[in-house]
Design a protein around this motif. Structure first.
Motif, PDB file in Angstrom:
ATOM      1  N   ILE A  40       0.860  -1.197   0.000  1.00  0.00           N
ATOM      2  CA  ILE A  40       0.000   0.000   0.000  1.00  0.00           C
ATOM      3  C   ILE A  40       0.890   1.237   0.000  1.00  0.00           C
ATOM      4  O   ILE A  40       1.607   1.500   0.967  1.00  0.00           O
ATOM      5  N   GLY A  41       0.822   1.988  -1.094  1.00  0.00           N
ATOM      6  CA  GLY A  41       1.625   3.212  -1.227  1.00  0.00           C
ATOM      7  C   GLY A  41       2.630   3.094  -2.348  1.00  0.00           C
ATOM      8  O   GLY A  41       3.450   2.187  -2.363  1.00  0.00           O
ATOM      9  N   ALA A  44       8.698   5.784  -2.505  1.00  0.00           N
ATOM     10  CA  ALA A  44      10.004   5.125  -2.496  1.00  0.00           C
ATOM     11  C   ALA A  44       9.951   3.811  -1.709  1.00  0.00           C
ATOM     12  O   ALA A  44      10.403   2.764  -2.190  1.00  0.00           O
ATOM     13  N   ALA A  45       9.367   3.852  -0.512  1.00  0.00           N
ATOM     14  CA  ALA A  45       9.339   2.655   0.335  1.00  0.00           C
ATOM     15  C   ALA A  45       8.442   1.583  -0.276  1.00  0.00           C
ATOM     16  O   ALA A  45       8.763   0.394  -0.229  1.00  0.00           O
ATOM     17  N   SER A  68      -3.356   7.961  -5.227  1.00  0.00           N
ATOM     18  CA  SER A  68      -3.434   9.051  -6.207  1.00  0.00           C
ATOM     19  C   SER A  68      -3.221   8.483  -7.610  1.00  0.00           C
ATOM     20  O   SER A  68      -3.123   7.274  -7.794  1.00  0.00           O
ATOM     21  N   TRP A 208      -6.838   3.867  10.797  1.00  0.00           N
ATOM     22  CA  TRP A 208      -7.083   2.526  10.252  1.00  0.00           C
ATOM     23  C   TRP A 208      -6.001   1.543  10.700  1.00  0.00           C
ATOM     24  O   TRP A 208      -6.258   0.350  10.784  1.00  0.00           O
ATOM     25  N   LYS A 377      11.778  23.714   1.274  1.00  0.00           N
ATOM     26  CA  LYS A 377      11.240  23.148   0.033  1.00  0.00           C
ATOM     27  C   LYS A 377      12.044  21.964  -0.514  1.00  0.00           C
ATOM     28  O   LYS A 377      11.531  21.122  -1.209  1.00  0.00           O
ATOM     29  N   GLU A 379      13.357  19.515   1.143  1.00  0.00           N
ATOM     30  CA  GLU A 379      13.066  18.253   1.818  1.00  0.00           C
ATOM     31  C   GLU A 379      12.318  18.543   3.110  1.00  0.00           C
ATOM     32  O   GLU A 379      12.731  19.400   3.874  1.00  0.00           O
ATOM     33  N   VAL A 381       9.931  16.223   6.245  1.00  0.00           N
ATOM     34  CA  VAL A 381       9.425  14.912   6.657  1.00  0.00           C
ATOM     35  C   VAL A 381       8.575  15.059   7.917  1.00  0.00           C
ATOM     36  O   VAL A 381       8.562  16.124   8.540  1.00  0.00           O
ATOM     37  N   PHE A 420      19.186  10.853   4.101  1.00  0.00           N
ATOM     38  CA  PHE A 420      18.956   9.863   5.159  1.00  0.00           C
ATOM     39  C   PHE A 420      17.521   9.326   5.127  1.00  0.00           C
ATOM     40  O   PHE A 420      17.267   8.192   5.495  1.00  0.00           O
ATOM     41  N   ASN A 421      16.591  10.162   4.698  1.00  0.00           N
ATOM     42  CA  ASN A 421      15.195   9.710   4.704  1.00  0.00           C
ATOM     43  C   ASN A 421      14.939   8.686   3.598  1.00  0.00           C
ATOM     44  O   ASN A 421      14.262   7.685   3.833  1.00  0.00           O
TER      45      ASN A 421
HETATM   46  C1  LIG Z   1       9.965  18.248  -1.179  1.00  0.00           C
HETATM   47  C2  LIG Z   1      10.618  17.047  -0.585  1.00  0.00           C
HETATM   48  C3  LIG Z   1      11.902  16.741  -0.970  1.00  0.00           C
HETATM   49  C4  LIG Z   1      12.561  15.642  -0.388  1.00  0.00           C
HETATM   50  N1  LIG Z   1      13.831  15.354  -0.779  1.00  0.00           N
HETATM   51  C5  LIG Z   1      14.487  14.301  -0.221  1.00  0.00           C
HETATM   52  C6  LIG Z   1      15.798  13.954  -0.630  1.00  0.00           C
HETATM   53  O1  LIG Z   1      16.353  14.519  -1.579  1.00  0.00           O
HETATM   54  N2  LIG Z   1      16.416  12.922   0.022  1.00  0.00           N
HETATM   55  C7  LIG Z   1      15.809  12.230   1.041  1.00  0.00           C
HETATM   56  O2  LIG Z   1      16.423  11.326   1.598  1.00  0.00           O
HETATM   57  N3  LIG Z   1      14.540  12.507   1.404  1.00  0.00           N
HETATM   58  C8  LIG Z   1      13.873  13.511   0.793  1.00  0.00           C
HETATM   59  N4  LIG Z   1      12.598  13.804   1.183  1.00  0.00           N
HETATM   60  C9  LIG Z   1      11.929  12.903   2.135  1.00  0.00           C
HETATM   61  C10 LIG Z   1      11.487  11.659   1.355  1.00  0.00           C
HETATM   62  O3  LIG Z   1      10.860  12.078   0.180  1.00  0.00           O
HETATM   63  C11 LIG Z   1      10.521  10.817   2.181  1.00  0.00           C
HETATM   64  O4  LIG Z   1      11.105  10.485   3.422  1.00  0.00           O
HETATM   65  C12 LIG Z   1      10.195   9.535   1.395  1.00  0.00           C
HETATM   66  O5  LIG Z   1       9.589   9.895   0.178  1.00  0.00           O
HETATM   67  C13 LIG Z   1       9.268   8.640   2.179  1.00  0.00           C
HETATM   68  O6  LIG Z   1       8.875   7.602   1.327  1.00  0.00           O
HETATM   69  P1  LIG Z   1       7.575   6.760   1.599  1.00  0.00           P
HETATM   70  O7  LIG Z   1       7.440   5.832   0.444  1.00  0.00           O
HETATM   71  O8  LIG Z   1       7.618   6.205   2.956  1.00  0.00           O
HETATM   72  O9  LIG Z   1       6.390   7.806   1.613  1.00  0.00           O
HETATM   73  P2  LIG Z   1       5.802   8.691   0.419  1.00  0.00           P
HETATM   74  O10 LIG Z   1       6.852   9.062  -0.530  1.00  0.00           O
HETATM   75  O11 LIG Z   1       5.045   9.770   1.078  1.00  0.00           O
HETATM   76  O12 LIG Z   1       4.828   7.701  -0.328  1.00  0.00           O
HETATM   77  C14 LIG Z   1       3.649   7.237   0.265  1.00  0.00           C
HETATM   78  C15 LIG Z   1       2.645   6.956  -0.836  1.00  0.00           C
HETATM   79  O13 LIG Z   1       1.526   6.279  -0.288  1.00  0.00           O
HETATM   80  C16 LIG Z   1       0.345   6.787  -0.855  1.00  0.00           C
HETATM   81  N5  LIG Z   1      -0.750   6.526   0.096  1.00  0.00           N
HETATM   82  C17 LIG Z   1      -0.950   7.099   1.314  1.00  0.00           C
HETATM   83  N6  LIG Z   1      -2.025   6.581   1.918  1.00  0.00           N
HETATM   84  C18 LIG Z   1      -2.528   5.647   1.061  1.00  0.00           C
HETATM   85  C19 LIG Z   1      -3.634   4.757   1.135  1.00  0.00           C
HETATM   86  N7  LIG Z   1      -4.443   4.733   2.192  1.00  0.00           N
HETATM   87  N8  LIG Z   1      -3.851   3.929   0.080  1.00  0.00           N
HETATM   88  C20 LIG Z   1      -3.033   3.932  -0.987  1.00  0.00           C
HETATM   89  N9  LIG Z   1      -1.972   4.768  -1.112  1.00  0.00           N
HETATM   90  C21 LIG Z   1      -1.709   5.596  -0.096  1.00  0.00           C
HETATM   91  C22 LIG Z   1       0.638   8.271  -1.026  1.00  0.00           C
HETATM   92  O14 LIG Z   1      -0.216   8.852  -2.000  1.00  0.00           O
HETATM   93  C23 LIG Z   1       2.112   8.220  -1.484  1.00  0.00           C
HETATM   94  O15 LIG Z   1       2.227   8.113  -2.869  1.00  0.00           O
HETATM   95  C24 LIG Z   1      11.898  14.870   0.601  1.00  0.00           C
HETATM   96  C25 LIG Z   1      10.599  15.171   0.964  1.00  0.00           C
HETATM   97  C26 LIG Z   1       9.968  16.241   0.372  1.00  0.00           C
HETATM   98  C27 LIG Z   1       8.560  16.543   0.773  1.00  0.00           C
END
Ligand SMILES: Cc1cc2nc3c(=O)[nH]c(=O)nc-3n(C[C@H](O)[C@H](O)[C@H](O)COP(=O)(O)OP(=O)(O)OC[C@H]3O[C@@H](n4cnc5c(N)ncnc54)[C@H](O)[C@@H]3O)c2cc1C
Length: 436
Positions: A40-41, A44-45, A68, A208, A377, A379, A381, A420-421
């Motif tokens: 789900i999602g 990146a993760a 989305s 949830w 802007k 980054e 978290v 790191f994120n």
């Molecule tokens: C502007 C910006 C720049 C950044 N730049 C960097 C960087 O250069 N280097 C770095 O290390 N970190 C960076 N970060 C942080 C990094 O992007 C996040 O830590 C990382 O994207 C987290 O990944 P994630 O997959 O856990 O979450 P997300 O990337 O937030 O992905 C979660 C996904 O799940 C989907 N989702 C949520 N709820 C539901 C649901 N109920 N059902 C289905 N889908 C769902 C969302 O729509 C989203 O697409 C940045 C963050 C931002 C905001």
């Protein structure tokens, strides 16, 4: 030992001998063979979890569900469009220090998948990373599209399904796994689920998952810059002082590094680090507090006094404007001298004890009022998320619900700025995807 399941008669081939499975084992194997895995999602993760799931469990049917119509949207905008993929830091005990939330548990996780593994993983797929002077690592193309293309290609090659506009609203335990409840009312039973839904600005966003028994740490923003609407130092926008030491009055929060003066206040690594380590405390202060800046970096009062004494002796007849003993940016030095309130033509030997005392105070305890914050802007978290006490970090398996795994920012893990994120997302995604 190599195990192969022949579906027609359900013979388990072990390489040494063949075992005829009894009905229960047969069912179990057939379930695993056709195991449906929902990730789900589509961030990146989620992508890394799905890729890992299919790589470690080639027979599984893996599908990414994204609410989305956009995939990897944060990767696209990350690092100012360049994607800071990871950080050039290969010692785990040093690496974990960059995570205000998750430091201890991540030691184990990075032992399984580290920045070295991230670099190799992308290299093996033709994406070369380069290191900048501050340790941040980017694709040599300087474009986040390279990372997106790589992940999309891998997902395609492995035959991972993708369903966009598929928001999951509920998860329920079932006999064989979990039942996904979609926003449109449909349901689907799967054997394994990886939740990689990212951070949520409000605790309700985790309801949830809380309903399944998970505890959460309240989400608050991390990685932001300080607003200083009443401070005239903003006229120096664009000036960088490096290194400085910054403290938050009334707390133990302190950081060092480069500081950037902006037209709204202060930014740069020293401030962002503070905003990350102090995310919760600063939120409790409602982002109204005072900072103390030591413009000389780590120099002590005695070291500052000795330097000034040396200047008075050597350059006594020169104007204080013309000798900049700590090599601060020119405009900043002028600004600080103005605060000392000595005339433009003051020379060093006429400074006197009172003015020197005032200069020492301003150099090492320069006070500014912060009122509010601005999103960084490049980054940002969320601090908070699913409590790590409810997760087995070696598998990313939920301790509350069987067959359920977590990865990425949905967890109470976040790091300072610098790659790191994403590293946390790759690491937790890789581990979760093993489905152990
Ligand atoms: C502007 C910006 C720049 C950044 N730049 C960097 C960087 O250069 N280097 C770095 O290390 N970190 C960076 N970060 C942080 C990094 O992007 C996040 O830590 C990382 O994207 C987290 O990944 P994630 O997959 O856990 O979450 P997300 O990337 O937030 O992905 C979660 C996904 O799940 C989907 N989702 C949520 N709820 C539901 C649901 N109920 N059902 C289905 N889908 C769902 C969302 O729509 C989203 O697409 C940045 C963050 C931002 C905001």
């Amino acid at each position: 030992m190599k195990i192969r399941v022949i579906e027609s008669d359900c013979i388990l081939k072990t390489g040494l001998s063949s075992i005829k499975l009894n009905d229960d084992l047969k069912n179990c194997y057939l379930v695993l063979k056709n195991m449906k895995v929902a990730v789900i999602g589509g961030g990146a993760a989620g992508f890394f979890s799905a890729i890992s799931a299919k790589t470690h469990n080639p027979d599984a049917q893996v599908t990414i569900y994204e609410r989305s119509d956009k995939l990897l949207s944060k990767v696209r905008i990350s690092g100012g469009g360049r994607c800071n993929v990871t950080h050039h830091c290969f010692k785990i005990h040093e690496l974990v220090k960059f995570y205000p939330r998750g430091e201890k548990p991540l030691k184990k996780a990075f032992g399984i998948f580290s920045p070295t593994d991230t670099i190799s993983w992308f290299n093996d797929r033709g994406v070369e990373l380069k290191t900048e002077s501050d340790g941040r690592m980017f694709p040599v193309s300087d474009s986040s599209q390279t990372i997106i293309d790589c992940l999309m290609k891998e997902v395609h090659n492995l035959g991972i399904g993708i369903k966009t506009k598929s928001a999951i609203k509920t998860l329920k335990e079932s006999k064989n796994g979990l039942i996904l409840g979609f926003k449109n009312g449909e349901t689907k039973e799967v054997e394994r689920v990886v939740v990689a839904t990212g951070g949520s600005p409000r605790t309700e966003g985790f309801n949830w998952l809380r309903e399944l028994g998970h505890n959460t740490e309240e989400p608050v923003p991390s990685l932001f810059t300080f607003n200083m609407p009443d401070e005239s130092i903003t006229k120096l926008m664009g000036v960088v002082a490096d290194p400085v030491s910054v403290k938050i009055m009334g707390s133990k929060l302190k950081s060092e590094g480069p500081l950037l003066i902006t037209h709204w206040g202060m930014s740069g690594p020293a401030i962002l680090k503070l905003s990350s380590f102090g995310a919760r405390e600063l939120n409790e202060m409602n982002y109204e507090f005072k900072t103390l800046i030591n413009w000389t970096g780590e120099l002590s009062e005695q070291e500052i006094r000795e330097t000034l004494k040396g200047v008075v002796e050597e350059y006594g007849k020169k104007r204080i404007h013309n000798v900049n003993p700590f090599e601060l940016p020119g405009r900043l030095w002028e600004f600080l001298i103005e605060k000392v309130e000595v005339g433009e033509n003051m020379i060093w030997q006429n400074m006197g004890k009172k003015n020197i005392n005032r200069m020492v105070h301003i150099l090492m305890n320069d006070e500014y009022s912060v009122s509010g914050k601005t999103t960084f802007k490049e980054e940002f978290v969320t601090c908070g998320g699913i409590s790590l006490q409810d997760i087995d970090i070696k598998t990313m398996h939920s301790k509350k619900v069987p067959n359920l795994y977590f990865a990425g920012e949905v967890l109470d893990i976040d790091g300072v700025t610098g790659g790191f994120n994403f590293q946390a997302a790759w690491t937790t995604g890789f581990i979760a995807g093993k489905l152990r």
